[in-house]
Design an enzyme around this catalytic site. Structure first.
Site, PDB file in Angstrom:
ATOM      1  N   ASP A 191      24.455  39.863  46.015  1.00  0.00           N
ATOM      2  CA  ASP A 191      25.292  41.044  46.225  1.00  0.00           C
ATOM      3  C   ASP A 191      25.367  41.859  44.947  1.00  0.00           C
ATOM      4  OD1 ASP A 191      26.983  42.857  47.461  1.00  0.00           O
ATOM      5  OD2 ASP A 191      28.717  41.527  47.512  1.00  0.00           O
ATOM      6  N   LYS A 192      25.725  43.120  45.142  1.00  0.00           N
ATOM      7  CA  LYS A 192      25.991  44.038  44.046  1.00  0.00           C
ATOM      8  C   LYS A 192      27.350  44.640  44.331  1.00  0.00           C
ATOM      9  CE  LYS A 192      25.780  48.116  44.203  1.00  0.00           C
ATOM     10  NZ  LYS A 192      26.744  49.250  44.176  1.00  0.00           N
ATOM     11  N   HIS A 193      28.177  44.734  43.292  1.00  0.00           N
ATOM     12  CA  HIS A 193      29.486  45.368  43.479  1.00  0.00           C
ATOM     13  C   HIS A 193      29.680  46.441  42.428  1.00  0.00           C
ATOM     14  CE1 HIS A 193      33.511  45.484  45.201  1.00  0.00           C
ATOM     15  NE2 HIS A 193      33.944  45.739  43.984  1.00  0.00           N
ATOM     16  N   THR A 228      32.406  52.471  49.627  1.00  0.00           N
ATOM     17  CA  THR A 228      31.283  52.315  50.568  1.00  0.00           C
ATOM     18  C   THR A 228      31.785  52.258  52.013  1.00  0.00           C
ATOM     19  OG1 THR A 228      30.039  51.156  48.875  1.00  0.00           O
ATOM     20  CG2 THR A 228      29.288  50.850  51.128  1.00  0.00           C
ATOM     21  N   ARG A 286      50.684  44.800  43.131  1.00  0.00           N
ATOM     22  CA  ARG A 286      50.210  45.494  41.926  1.00  0.00           C
ATOM     23  C   ARG A 286      50.276  47.005  42.117  1.00  0.00           C
ATOM     24  NH1 ARG A 286      44.371  43.635  41.407  1.00  0.00           N
ATOM     25  NH2 ARG A 286      44.316  45.185  39.751  1.00  0.00           N
ATOM     26  N   SER A 339      40.601  39.753  41.173  1.00  0.00           N
ATOM     27  CA  SER A 339      40.628  40.402  42.490  1.00  0.00           C
ATOM     28  C   SER A 339      39.212  40.573  43.033  1.00  0.00           C
ATOM     29  CB  SER A 339      41.330  41.761  42.356  1.00  0.00           C
ATOM     30  OG  SER A 339      41.212  42.503  43.539  1.00  0.00           O
ATOM     31  N   LYS A 342      36.971  37.666  45.969  1.00  0.00           N
ATOM     32  CA  LYS A 342      36.354  38.080  47.235  1.00  0.00           C
ATOM     33  C   LYS A 342      34.852  37.792  47.230  1.00  0.00           C
ATOM     34  CE  LYS A 342      38.613  41.883  46.581  1.00  0.00           C
ATOM     35  NZ  LYS A 342      39.298  43.185  46.587  1.00  0.00           N
ATOM     36  N   LYS A 343      34.216  37.952  46.064  1.00  0.00           N
ATOM     37  CA  LYS A 343      32.770  37.700  45.969  1.00  0.00           C
ATOM     38  C   LYS A 343      32.477  36.203  46.102  1.00  0.00           C
ATOM     39  CE  LYS A 343      31.957  41.822  45.857  1.00  0.00           C
ATOM     40  NZ  LYS A 343      31.236  42.423  46.998  1.00  0.00           N
TER      41      LYS A 343
HETATM   42  N1  IUR Z   1      38.898  46.595  43.545  1.00  0.00           N
HETATM   43  C1  IUR Z   1      39.342  45.361  43.792  1.00  0.00           C
HETATM   44  O1  IUR Z   1      38.834  44.687  44.659  1.00  0.00           O
HETATM   45  N2  IUR Z   1      40.389  44.890  43.074  1.00  0.00           N
HETATM   46  C2  IUR Z   1      40.995  45.606  42.114  1.00  0.00           C
HETATM   47  O2  IUR Z   1      41.925  45.134  41.506  1.00  0.00           O
HETATM   48  C3  IUR Z   1      40.503  46.917  41.864  1.00  0.00           C
HETATM   49  C4  IUR Z   1      39.455  47.379  42.592  1.00  0.00           C
HETATM   50  I1  IUR Z   1      41.404  48.078  40.444  1.00  0.00           I
END
Ligand code: IUR
Length: 283
Positions: free
Chosen positions: A88-90, A128, A176, A191, A195-196
């Site tokens: 993956d690329k983020h 995206t 947050r 964060s 997820k990744k």
């Molecule tokens: N995108 C995320 O997935 N988490 C974050 O805290 C931010 C951007 I800023």
């Protein structure tokens, strides 16, 4: 269990408030309480603010990332026996950044598998997911079995965040957002990477944007975020690299959801996208 039962959120918040490092067990306790609702929103907000001012060591960031990744479902691609790596690329986001739309099919064509979980835009940057939602009939929130099937058959799928991946992040991010603690490199790192890691990747490239078209305009901040993400990802067992890209100008020729989808399709069809856009994509 007796150790966990003896912990109090306010003691952990106080410890971080006073600048002391937290143990892995204390971080896991906080994340557990965020998910099961036993820690009050006020305490989560105070914890986020303590982290905002005192920071987290790389070891603490790894512990927070792992605890958040394990707070919900973790995808496992092994049973599908895919004949290539899961990659993956983020991107941290920027105006006109359409790299994901072009890159995922290219990686799939090269034999990789890309289960990409994308987000909405942040501030003035486009996400995206927003771009894909400009396609009439595109289902950006399929169930997990459909997501797995499309990744296996097409080599890539781009979807929105699902409810069961890293639920701790959704709770923490919502707090947050309303406590002025979004702009914390340790919290952003955990964060994104929680997820990744929950997506079950074999490798990740992080595209950290800087400049006026990015969420984080200052180069030095973007560099610190890139360093943090690569160090923490590797610390959590996910091979990772980062690139830093200049978003002082729109990347490619267009900015705007539907226009960017069209530009991406055109770049893939012709193999001749705008030069800077294709340079970043290849990198
Ligand atoms: N995108 C995320 O997935 N988490 C974050 O805290 C931010 C951007 I800023």
């Amino acid at each position: 269990r007796s150790i966990v039962a003896a912990m109090l959120p306010q003691e952990i918040i106080r410890k971080k408030r006073d600048g002391a490092p937290l143990g892995e067990d204390e971080i896991r306790f906080m994340v557990q309480g965020i998910v099961d609702g036993t820690i009050a929103k006020a305490q989560i907000g105070a914890f986020a603010m303590a982290v905002f001012f005192r920071g987290l060591s790389m070891a603490e960031r790894v512990a927070l990332t792992n605890a958040m990744a394990k707070s919900g479902r973790v995808l496992n691609w092994k049973p599908l026996a895919l004949p290539g790596p899961v990659l993956d690329k983020h991107s941290s986001g920027g105006v006109g950044d359409k790299v994901s739309l072009i890159l995922a099919p290219i990686v799939a064509a090269c034999g990789g598998y890309v289960p990409m979980i994308s987000g909405r835009g942040l501030g003035h940057t486009g996400g995206t997911l927003d771009k894909l939602d400009s396609i009439p009939g595109y289902n950006s929130r399929p169930d997990i079995p459909s997501f797995e099937r499309v990744v296996k058959e097409a080599g890539c799928a781009i979807i929105g965040q699902t409810a069961d991946l890293a639920p701790a992040d959704r709770r923490l991010y919502a707090i947050r957002d309303v406590t002025a603690t979004v702009e914390s490199i340790p919290l952003i790192t955990a964060s994104i990477l929680s997820k990744k890691i929950a997506a079950g990747l074999d490798g990740l490239v992080m595209d950290v944007k800087f400049g006026s078209g990015a969420f984080m305009p200052v180069y030095e901040h973007a560099e610190a975020l890139a360093q943090s993400i690569v160090t923490v990802a590797r610390g959590a067992g996910l091979p990772s690299n980062a690139v830093l890209t200049d978003m002082n100008e729109v990347l490619g020729r267009t900015a705007g959801n539907a226009l960017e989808v069209l530009e991406s399709i055109e770049a893939l069809r012709s193999g001749q996208g705008e030069e800077r856009l294709m340079t970043v994509t290849r990198a």
